[in-house]
Design a protein around this motif. Structure first.
Motif, PDB file in Angstrom:
ATOM      1  N   ASP A 146       0.608  -1.320  -0.017  1.00 19.33           N
ATOM      2  CA  ASP A 146      -0.005  -0.083   0.029  1.00 19.33           C
ATOM      3  C   ASP A 146       1.023   1.377   0.058  1.00 19.33           C
ATOM      4  N   ARG A 147       1.849   1.473   0.294  1.00 17.61           N
ATOM      5  CA  ARG A 147       2.833   2.118   0.322  1.00 17.61           C
ATOM      6  C   ARG A 147       3.565   2.557  -0.652  1.00 17.61           C
ATOM      7  N   LEU A 148       4.109   1.085  -0.821  1.00 13.63           N
ATOM      8  CA  LEU A 148       4.825   1.185  -1.993  1.00 13.63           C
ATOM      9  C   LEU A 148       4.069   2.409  -3.199  1.00 13.63           C
ATOM     10  N   LEU A 149       2.721   2.090  -2.794  1.00 15.61           N
ATOM     11  CA  LEU A 149       1.579   2.356  -3.864  1.00 15.61           C
ATOM     12  C   LEU A 149       0.831   4.294  -3.884  1.00 15.61           C
ATOM     13  N   PHE A 150       1.521   3.956  -2.684  1.00 19.52           N
ATOM     14  CA  PHE A 150       1.129   5.731  -2.265  1.00 19.52           C
ATOM     15  C   PHE A 150      -0.577   6.097  -2.147  1.00 19.52           C
ATOM     16  N   ARG A 151      -1.084   4.299  -1.096  1.00 17.57           N
ATOM     17  CA  ARG A 151      -2.784   4.888  -1.011  1.00 17.57           C
ATOM     18  C   ARG A 151      -2.379   5.492   0.389  1.00 17.57           C
ATOM     19  N   ARG A 152      -3.380   5.936  -0.066  1.00 14.34           N
ATOM     20  CA  ARG A 152      -3.637   6.557   2.029  1.00 14.34           C
ATOM     21  C   ARG A 152      -4.906   6.589   2.372  1.00 14.34           C
ATOM     22  N   GLN A 153      -5.130   6.947   3.288  1.00 15.99           N
ATOM     23  CA  GLN A 153      -6.150   6.378   4.542  1.00 15.99           C
ATOM     24  C   GLN A 153      -7.699   7.253   3.027  1.00 15.99           C
ATOM     25  N   PRO A 154      -8.210   6.277   3.863  1.00 14.49           N
ATOM     26  CA  PRO A 154     -10.090   6.258   3.427  1.00 14.49           C
ATOM     27  C   PRO A 154     -10.540   7.952   3.772  1.00 14.49           C
ATOM     28  N   LEU A 155     -10.225   8.867   4.149  1.00 16.21           N
ATOM     29  CA  LEU A 155     -10.545   9.865   4.769  1.00 16.21           C
ATOM     30  C   LEU A 155     -10.134  11.151   3.604  1.00 16.21           C
ATOM     31  N   TYR A 156      -8.304  11.137   3.427  1.00 10.70           N
ATOM     32  CA  TYR A 156      -7.609  11.765   2.243  1.00 10.70           C
ATOM     33  C   TYR A 156      -8.330  11.272   1.450  1.00 10.70           C
ATOM     34  N   GLU A 157      -8.596   9.733   0.768  1.00 11.53           N
ATOM     35  CA  GLU A 157      -8.922   9.550  -1.003  1.00 11.53           C
ATOM     36  C   GLU A 157     -10.779   9.894  -0.569  1.00 11.53           C
ATOM     37  N   ASP A 158     -11.921  10.352   0.571  1.00  8.89           N
ATOM     38  CA  ASP A 158     -12.914  10.528   0.244  1.00  8.89           C
ATOM     39  C   ASP A 158     -12.977  12.326  -0.320  1.00  8.89           C
ATOM     40  N   LEU A 159     -11.788  13.075   0.295  1.00  8.60           N
ATOM     41  CA  LEU A 159     -11.613  14.658   0.417  1.00  8.60           C
ATOM     42  C   LEU A 159     -10.408  14.425  -1.076  1.00  8.60           C
ATOM     43  N   ILE A 160     -10.268  13.917  -1.639  1.00  6.00           N
ATOM     44  CA  ILE A 160     -10.344  14.530  -2.876  1.00  6.00           C
ATOM     45  C   ILE A 160     -11.051  14.049  -3.768  1.00  6.00           C
ATOM     46  N   LYS A 161     -11.632  13.352  -3.635  1.00  5.49           N
ATOM     47  CA  LYS A 161     -13.272  12.710  -4.468  1.00  5.49           C
ATOM     48  C   LYS A 161     -14.272  14.350  -4.263  1.00  5.49           C
ATOM     49  N   ALA A 162     -14.306  14.066  -3.256  1.00  7.22           N
ATOM     50  CA  ALA A 162     -15.063  15.735  -2.823  1.00  7.22           C
ATOM     51  C   ALA A 162     -14.974  16.779  -3.712  1.00  7.22           C
ATOM     52  N   LEU A 163     -13.457  17.333  -2.907  1.00  8.49           N
ATOM     53  CA  LEU A 163     -12.689  18.226  -4.049  1.00  8.49           C
ATOM     54  C   LEU A 163     -12.985  18.314  -5.666  1.00  8.49           C
ATOM     55  N   LYS A 164     -12.989  17.270  -6.059  1.00  9.58           N
ATOM     56  CA  LYS A 164     -13.260  17.091  -7.841  1.00  9.58           C
ATOM     57  C   LYS A 164     -15.118  18.037  -7.753  1.00  9.58           C
ATOM     58  N   THR A 165     -15.671  17.743  -7.011  1.00  7.88           N
ATOM     59  CA  THR A 165     -17.576  17.827  -7.469  1.00  7.88           C
ATOM     60  C   THR A 165     -17.285  19.717  -7.069  1.00  7.88           C
ATOM     61  N   ALA A 166     -18.442  20.481  -7.422  1.00 13.29           N
ATOM     62  CA  ALA A 166     -18.981  21.838  -7.025  1.00 13.29           C
ATOM     63  C   ALA A 166     -18.634  22.290  -6.270  1.00 13.29           C
TER      64      ALA A 166
END
Length: 288
Positions: free
Chosen positions: A99-119
């Motif tokens: 996971d770390r080698l693939l630069f995976r993040r915590q779910p909170l970080y991943e979901d925030l990235i998704k949210a910021l792509k919306t209006a």
């Protein structure tokens, strides 16, 4: 190109309302659906087969009383396992070496990235502008959330808002209490991990106020307030503030109820709660 901020980061910094008396304004925030709307999913499990059913937080709020009891949710159940259970995206993920080698993040970080792509109007919660104001003006703030991530993971997610230009600076953190994190629960006094979220948040408020006095010194002009969107939590927040008001009668305590997107400000006294002055649209000071 749509601007990312309704409030320009060049906005002048504003001193605390009681700065001349040495007073500070302390902001306590629930995070989900209060500061930010996040697309974090929950998972229900079919009792016999274990098949997962993904639901949104809003759907879960409407059906939670029906799960395991009433059609069409009587055949489903909630599973608590932090890594594979119903609330796994609200908990700290155990990241493997891969996971770390693939630069995976915590779910909170991943979901925030998704949210910021919306209006903006999709992800900004009812207390967003007050959060922005508190951060921009270096007000001491606490994040008190039902999530179970580590405080460092929450800081990392908030730092993303700074990197993306949605916040003008890093927050002046007083404390972070993710009350479903087992280490945090123990700190708050829940040694057997039995308390419900509202009771844990109530304890976190007490700890945050005591921390404020330890870090910034006691001053009768200090003001404290918390915003939350859950009615059960609001009730316990008010109880916590009433207890604190009885101990510190010269200080001011406020609660902001943001359920259903509303903004209801109440000043809390030891034996009563008084609805405060209505908000002005351009008014940013929440507890000042």
């Amino acid at each position: 190109m749509t601007a990312q901020l309704e409030l320009p980061i060049e906005r002048d910094k504003e001193p605390d309302r009681n700065h001349a008396k040495g007073g500070r304004s302390f902001y306590f925030f629930d995070f989900d659906d209060n500061v930010i709307h996040l697309p974090t999913s929950l998972y229900l499990f079919e009792k016999n087969t274990g098949v997962e059913k993904e639901v949104t937080t809003r759907e879960f709020a409407k059906i939670s009383h029906m799960i395991g009891n009433s059609p069409p949710w009587e055949k489903f159940e909630i599973r608590i396992d932090a890594q594979k259970g119903s609330f796994r995206r609200f908990r700290e993920r155990e990241l493997s070496i891969i996971d770390r080698l693939l630069f995976r993040r915590q779910p909170l970080y991943e979901d925030l990235i998704k949210a910021l792509k919306t209006a903006e109007h999709n992800w900004k919660g009812p207390s967003w502008e007050f959060f922005w104001h508190a951060v921009h003006n270096a007000r001491p703030l606490s994040i008190i959330t039902a999530r179970g991530h580590k405080p460092e993971s929450i800081k990392e997610a908030v730092s993303l808002l700074v990197k993306k230009g949605n916040l003008s600076r890093e927050p002046n953190y007083l404390s972070i209490y993710p009350v479903s994190d087992l280490e945090t629960r123990t700190i708050l006094g829940d040694d057997k991990w039995e308390w419900h979220t509202a009771k844990l948040k109530k304890a976190a408020i007490h700890y945050s106020v005591e921390s404020a006095f330890k870090v910034y010194g006691f001053n009768p002009s200090h003001r404290f307030g918390m915003s939350d969107d859950d009615p059960t939590n609001i009730k316990l927040v008010i109880e916590a503030m009433q207890e604190l008001k009885a101990i510190y009668p010269q200080n001011s305590f406020f609660v902001i109820d943001t359920q259903n997107g509303q903004l209801v400000k109440q000043e809390v006294f030891a034996d009563s709660v008084k609805k405060a002055e209505p908000f002005v649209p351009a008014q940013l000071t929440l507890f000042e």
